[in-house]
Design a protein around this motif. Sequence first.
Motif, PDB file in Angstrom:
ATOM      1  N   SER A 198      38.359  -2.882  13.595  1.00 46.95           N
ATOM      2  CA  SER A 198      39.267  -1.778  13.914  1.00 46.95           C
ATOM      3  C   SER A 198      40.561  -1.873  13.121  1.00 46.95           C
ATOM      4  N   GLY A 199      40.931  -3.089  12.731  1.00 49.80           N
ATOM      5  CA  GLY A 199      42.136  -3.240  11.925  1.00 49.80           C
ATOM      6  C   GLY A 199      42.060  -2.410  10.657  1.00 49.80           C
ATOM      7  N   PHE A 200      40.891  -2.406  10.047  1.00 45.31           N
ATOM      8  CA  PHE A 200      40.735  -1.628   8.814  1.00 45.31           C
ATOM      9  C   PHE A 200      40.779  -0.134   9.118  1.00 45.31           C
ATOM     10  N   TYR A 201      40.040   0.307  10.134  1.00 46.91           N
ATOM     11  CA  TYR A 201      39.971   1.747  10.435  1.00 46.91           C
ATOM     12  C   TYR A 201      41.324   2.305  10.855  1.00 46.91           C
ATOM     13  N   PHE A 202      41.991   1.597  11.777  1.00 49.52           N
ATOM     14  CA  PHE A 202      43.312   2.059  12.200  1.00 49.52           C
ATOM     15  C   PHE A 202      44.292   2.024  11.023  1.00 49.52           C
ATOM     16  N   GLY A 203      44.225   0.936  10.251  1.00 45.54           N
ATOM     17  CA  GLY A 203      45.116   0.805   9.099  1.00 45.54           C
ATOM     18  C   GLY A 203      44.903   1.918   8.089  1.00 45.54           C
ATOM     19  N   PHE A 204      43.651   2.279   7.857  1.00 44.21           N
ATOM     20  CA  PHE A 204      43.343   3.350   6.899  1.00 44.21           C
ATOM     21  C   PHE A 204      43.933   4.676   7.378  1.00 44.21           C
ATOM     22  N   LEU A 205      43.792   4.972   8.681  1.00 48.02           N
ATOM     23  CA  LEU A 205      44.337   6.226   9.224  1.00 48.02           C
ATOM     24  C   LEU A 205      45.856   6.274   9.090  1.00 48.02           C
ATOM     25  N   PHE A 206      46.526   5.165   9.445  1.00 46.42           N
ATOM     26  CA  PHE A 206      47.979   5.121   9.280  1.00 46.42           C
ATOM     27  C   PHE A 206      48.354   5.215   7.797  1.00 46.42           C
ATOM     28  N   GLY A 207      47.510   4.645   6.948  1.00 44.89           N
ATOM     29  CA  GLY A 207      47.767   4.692   5.514  1.00 44.89           C
ATOM     30  C   GLY A 207      47.708   6.104   4.954  1.00 44.89           C
ATOM     31  N   CYS A 208      46.833   6.943   5.529  1.00 48.04           N
ATOM     32  CA  CYS A 208      46.754   8.343   5.097  1.00 48.04           C
ATOM     33  C   CYS A 208      48.072   9.057   5.404  1.00 48.04           C
ATOM     34  N   ILE A 209      48.645   8.759   6.583  1.00 48.38           N
ATOM     35  CA  ILE A 209      49.951   9.338   6.931  1.00 48.38           C
ATOM     36  C   ILE A 209      51.013   8.820   5.979  1.00 48.38           C
ATOM     37  N   GLN A 210      50.929   7.516   5.703  1.00 55.85           N
ATOM     38  CA  GLN A 210      51.873   6.876   4.781  1.00 55.85           C
ATOM     39  C   GLN A 210      51.784   7.524   3.400  1.00 55.85           C
ATOM     40  N   MET A 211      50.587   7.804   2.938  1.00 62.61           N
ATOM     41  CA  MET A 211      50.369   8.424   1.633  1.00 62.61           C
ATOM     42  C   MET A 211      51.004   9.810   1.578  1.00 62.61           C
ATOM     43  N   GLY A 212      50.811  10.592   2.661  1.00 62.37           N
ATOM     44  CA  GLY A 212      51.381  11.941   2.692  1.00 62.37           C
ATOM     45  C   GLY A 212      52.900  11.909   2.627  1.00 62.37           C
ATOM     46  N   ILE A 213      53.508  10.972   3.378  1.00 68.74           N
ATOM     47  CA  ILE A 213      54.973  10.871   3.352  1.00 68.74           C
ATOM     48  C   ILE A 213      55.452  10.434   1.977  1.00 68.74           C
ATOM     49  N   TRP A 214      54.767   9.447   1.385  1.00 69.25           N
ATOM     50  CA  TRP A 214      55.156   8.928   0.068  1.00 69.25           C
ATOM     51  C   TRP A 214      55.030  10.002  -1.012  1.00 69.25           C
ATOM     52  N   PHE A 215      54.092  10.904  -0.810  1.00 67.61           N
ATOM     53  CA  PHE A 215      53.890  11.999  -1.777  1.00 67.61           C
ATOM     54  C   PHE A 215      55.118  12.912  -1.813  1.00 67.61           C
ATOM     55  N   GLY A 216      55.714  13.148  -0.620  1.00 69.35           N
ATOM     56  CA  GLY A 216      56.853  14.072  -0.577  1.00 69.35           C
ATOM     57  C   GLY A 216      58.208  13.391  -0.477  1.00 69.35           C
ATOM     58  N   TYR A 217      58.207  12.082  -0.181  1.00 71.46           N
ATOM     59  CA  TYR A 217      59.488  11.387  -0.026  1.00 71.46           C
ATOM     60  C   TYR A 217      59.288   9.925  -0.402  1.00 71.46           C
ATOM     61  N   ASN A 218      59.838   9.503  -1.531  1.00 72.99           N
ATOM     62  CA  ASN A 218      59.526   8.182  -2.080  1.00 72.99           C
ATOM     63  C   ASN A 218      60.705   7.214  -2.059  1.00 72.99           C
ATOM     64  N   ALA A 219      61.468   7.263  -0.946  1.00 72.90           N
ATOM     65  CA  ALA A 219      62.557   6.294  -0.815  1.00 72.90           C
ATOM     66  C   ALA A 219      61.974   4.873  -0.791  1.00 72.90           C
ATOM     67  N   SER A 220      62.713   3.923  -1.315  1.00 71.74           N
ATOM     68  CA  SER A 220      62.191   2.560  -1.484  1.00 71.74           C
ATOM     69  C   SER A 220      61.848   1.879  -0.156  1.00 71.74           C
ATOM     70  N   TRP A 221      62.435   2.352   0.937  1.00 66.49           N
ATOM     71  CA  TRP A 221      62.179   1.718   2.232  1.00 66.49           C
ATOM     72  C   TRP A 221      60.874   2.177   2.890  1.00 66.49           C
TER      73      TRP A 221
END
Length: 414
Positions: A198-221
């Motif tokens: 589940s660590g991988f599956y949950f991590g992948f889902l959160f990563g998709c959200i992370q990817m979307g935010i990084w696409f529109g807002y790439n602050a270093s933090w």
Amino acid sequence: MGIGVGNYEWWEYFIIPWMAGIVGYGTNVLALQMTFYPLKFWGIEIFRLKNQPWGFFGWQGIIPTKAEKMATVCFELMTTRIINTKEVFQRLDPEQFSMVMEEPVLLLMDTIINEVAIQYMPSVWAKLPQDVKDEIIIAADKESGNFLEAFVSDMQGHIEDVLDIKEMTVSAVVKNKKLINLIFQECGDKEFTFIRKSGFYFGFLFGCIQMGIWFGYNASWVLPVFGFLVGYATNWLALKVIFRPLEPTKFLCWTLYGLFLSRQKEVSETFARVICVEVLHTKAMWDSILTGPKCANFNAMLRAHSIVFTEKLIGGLKPIAVAALGAKEFAMMKEDIAKKVMERLPTIIDHSYEYTTKALDLENTMRVKMQALSSQEFEGVLHPAFEEDEIILILVGGVLGCLVGIIQLVALFS
């Protein structure tokens, strides 16, 4: 040509959820390892609080660190809700126990009578015909059957005075910390597999959200913070869905129920098997009776029955023996026989193990009683392994996720 506010290549965005999945998997695997290992403190123990797994600098598995506390919680449930010691030991049939022990007791009495007779009246014993000696041994064997029946009946009535199952089981896992690890690992095998995956599956889902935010807002933090959230959230979620909800709960078209709790029947079988094979077996119980904290009570009980047995054993020979030895030496001989019976009976008790195990039927008793527990009570079997310092495991996941986020930022997006 790059895309997004950072003008990065498409594959650099694409890799974010996969990295998050790997972080989620890795932190969950590490959390499990830190729960069970190492068995002893690993590192340089400059400073360490009592009963805490961490120290400056090093770590000891949470379960081995708190083996005594966890075992006490776990076996408290077992001794209060699952096993009634007095009730279980009433299943022993004193007559059947005596029959099982008949042959070893006959050999034992043969040895003791020969030793004592040679010591106290060697000339008289040497002149006795062999058939007379054999009759004495046979009579002793017959009387020993009554002795064992009376003794077992007495022990059944006072079993809690000679055996403390909770103390016995807790002591066993404290001395051998591998045992408590084994209990939790065997019972929670499927849940631990779920935590890893589940660590991988949950991590992948959160990563998709992370990817979307990084696409529109790439602050270093963004990457380090989301890395922390991924590691934290995957550990937290994995631990929660195992034990929650406590009761089957309808949500839309799904029925939600803690993974561990939904396997109550299966886990009960595993727990009963592991406990009865590794901890609560007949040999361990007899060892505790003979050498445990209540052994003085057992010895006093055995001594009382041994003296009565000796009185009956040599009652017919008393006039001859007193005439040959005198009253004082006869009393010493009687005491010596009782002492030898006390000392040597425990050495042949292993002949009763097979019958005792079958008669007590502890494994089936535990299985049936555990399957009948409420969800809240049943949760106490495994949950203590995670309740203790649960937040440490979750935070470790967050810190590792943050570090991976920093590595992503430097390696891919700097």
